[in-house]
Motif scaffolding. Structure first.
Motif, short mmCIF file in Angstrom:
data_model
loop_
_atom_site.label_atom_id
_atom_site.label_comp_id
_atom_site.label_asym_id
_atom_site.label_seq_id
_atom_site.Cartn_x
_atom_site.Cartn_y
_atom_site.Cartn_z
N CYS A 89 -6.91 -8.23 -0.08
CA CYS A 89 -8.13 -7.44 -0.25
C CYS A 89 -8.27 -6.98 -1.70
O CYS A 89 -9.34 -7.10 -2.31
CB CYS A 89 -8.10 -6.25 0.69
SG CYS A 89 -9.64 -5.30 0.76
N PRO B 184 0.82 -1.20 0.00
CA PRO B 184 0.00 0.00 0.00
C PRO B 184 0.85 1.25 0.00
O PRO B 184 1.97 1.26 0.50
CB PRO B 184 -0.80 -0.13 1.29
CG PRO B 184 0.07 -0.95 2.18
CD PRO B 184 0.78 -1.90 1.28
N TYR C 274 -3.57 -6.30 2.85
CA TYR C 274 -3.88 -5.32 1.81
C TYR C 274 -3.91 -5.98 0.43
O TYR C 274 -4.83 -5.77 -0.36
CB TYR C 274 -2.82 -4.21 1.86
CG TYR C 274 -2.97 -3.14 0.81
CD1 TYR C 274 -3.75 -2.02 1.03
CD2 TYR C 274 -2.28 -3.23 -0.41
CE1 TYR C 274 -3.87 -1.02 0.07
CE2 TYR C 274 -2.39 -2.24 -1.37
CZ TYR C 274 -3.19 -1.14 -1.13
OH TYR C 274 -3.30 -0.16 -2.08
N THR D 193 -1.49 -1.85 6.21
CA THR D 193 -1.00 -3.12 5.65
C THR D 193 -2.06 -4.20 5.67
O THR D 193 -1.88 -5.25 5.05
CB THR D 193 0.22 -3.61 6.43
OG1 THR D 193 -0.14 -3.79 7.82
CG2 THR D 193 1.37 -2.61 6.34
N GLU D 194 -3.15 -3.97 6.40
CA GLU D 194 -4.24 -4.93 6.45
C GLU D 194 -5.54 -4.22 6.80
O GLU D 194 -5.55 -3.12 7.35
CB GLU D 194 -3.95 -6.02 7.48
CG GLU D 194 -3.81 -5.52 8.90
CD GLU D 194 -3.45 -6.62 9.89
OE1 GLU D 194 -3.00 -7.69 9.45
OE2 GLU D 194 -3.63 -6.39 11.10
N CYS E 243 -14.11 -7.35 0.40
CA CYS E 243 -13.56 -6.07 -0.04
C CYS E 243 -14.23 -5.62 -1.33
O CYS E 243 -14.26 -6.39 -2.30
CB CYS E 243 -12.05 -6.19 -0.27
SG CYS E 243 -11.12 -6.55 1.22
N ASN F 43 -9.02 1.35 9.34
CA ASN F 43 -8.91 0.22 8.42
C ASN F 43 -10.02 -0.81 8.64
O ASN F 43 -9.89 -1.96 8.24
CB ASN F 43 -7.55 -0.46 8.58
CG ASN F 43 -7.38 -1.11 9.94
OD1 ASN F 43 -8.03 -0.72 10.92
ND2 ASN F 43 -6.49 -2.09 10.04
#
Length: 315
Positions: A100, A3, A97, A13-14, A182, A175
């Motif tokens: 997703c 990302p 990330y 990152t998540e 997603c 987040n």
């Protein structure tokens, strides 16, 4: 795929997917219900695919497209439901990330091919009813394969465009995604940078990639309706409406839910209602397709019955 970092130097990152139900007490119920829905959908679509492959009577362009549609439906539900079931079992709701964005890409790829194939099926019905004398030439095996290949190419372009556009956004704040997979609207809300260009891109590409197929479907069925009205035989009208009715039902469901989900960005705040639409897109639609086509189409219904009972078709 990493990302992009935000203005403060940090980067997400998540993501955390809250899922359908936030109460842990309801997780087992949700797991059982969606596992059953997944098994029914996969079983139903694969049964139709098997019936089409083994039944000589169904060796026609319409059922070639229907077989492809069944494969896509299995793919669509497999992209979203098994990962959700895995999170319910592990009690972990984090999604990397990259995973997703991968889910976003494959979901839009498969749904996109689905929409284009429905357009090809409308064209097939138009030729069969309005141009029967030249049908075998205009809908040859080569034409069928070209239509499927073009559907995949257009859907791939659409999915890749949105995935790359999402990758250009900065995610540096919250987040938590209030959804079970997603998708674009939810990721837009979490972006630290402006999503105006992304939303304009969604509308523009949606108008071209969804509006054009929808217009072609409407034009095709306008001609079909005019041709059916001129059929003198009551039995002939009934057969024409039977084959077209199933397809129109699926088109209405898929395009209706898609328009509701993606064409109202910026006008309303996302809520739990969007989860219901998500269930419709990822679970209900793929599960309904085999039911609609098998119950409303006597040829598919008969082939399915012979396949499940192990009987052979009498040529």
């Amino acid at each position: 795929m990493k990302p992009k970092s935000g203005a403060n130097g940090t980067a997400i990152t998540e993501f955390i997917l809250l899922g359908l139900v936030e109460s842990p007490e309801l997780w087992p119920v949700a797991f059982v219900l969606f596992l059953l829905a997944y098994l029914v959908t996969v079983g139903g679509n694969l049964s139709i695919l098997a019936a089409i492959l083994v039944e000589p009577k169904l060796n026609t362009p319409m059922y070639f497209f229907l077989g492809n549609l069944s494969v896509l439906d299995v793919g669509c539900i497999s992209v979203t439901v098994p990962p959700m079931l895995g999170r319910l079992l592990s009690h972990k709701h984090t999604v990397p990330y990259g995973a997703c964005l991968s889910q976003l890409f494959f979901f839009h790829l498969l749904v996109g091919v689905d929409c284009f194939l429905l357009t090809a099926m409308a064209y097939d019905r138009f030729l069969a009813i309005c141009r029967p004398l030249t049908y075998s030439i205009r809908m040859s095996q080569t034409v069928q394969r070209i239509l499927v290949a073009v559907s995949w190419a257009c859907a791939f372009t659409n999915a890749l465009t949105h995935t790359v556009a999402i990758y250009t956004l900065h995610f540096c704040g919250p987040n938590v995604i209030n959804h079970f997979y997603c998708d674009l609207p939810q990721l837009f809300q979490l972006s630290c940078s402006s999503t105006q260009l992304n939303e304009l891109l969604l509308f523009a590409v949606g108008f071209i990639m969804a509006g054009t197929p929808m217009a072609l479907v409407i034009i095709s069925y306008a001609h079909v309706a005019a041709a059916v009205v001129r059929i003198r035989s009551v039995e002939g009208r009934k057969k024409a409406f039977s084959t077209c009715g199933s397809h129109l039902t699926v088109v209405t469901i898929i395009y209706g839910s898609g328009i509701f989900n993606y064409m109202r960005l910026g006008s309303v705040k996302l809520s739990d209602k969007d989860k219901a639409v998500g269930i419709f897109n990822t679970v209900i639609n793929p599960m309904l397709n085999p039911i609609i086509y098998s119950l409303r189409n006597p040829d598919v219904h008969g082939a399915l019955w012979r396949f499940l009972t192990g009987r052979r078709s009498v040529s």
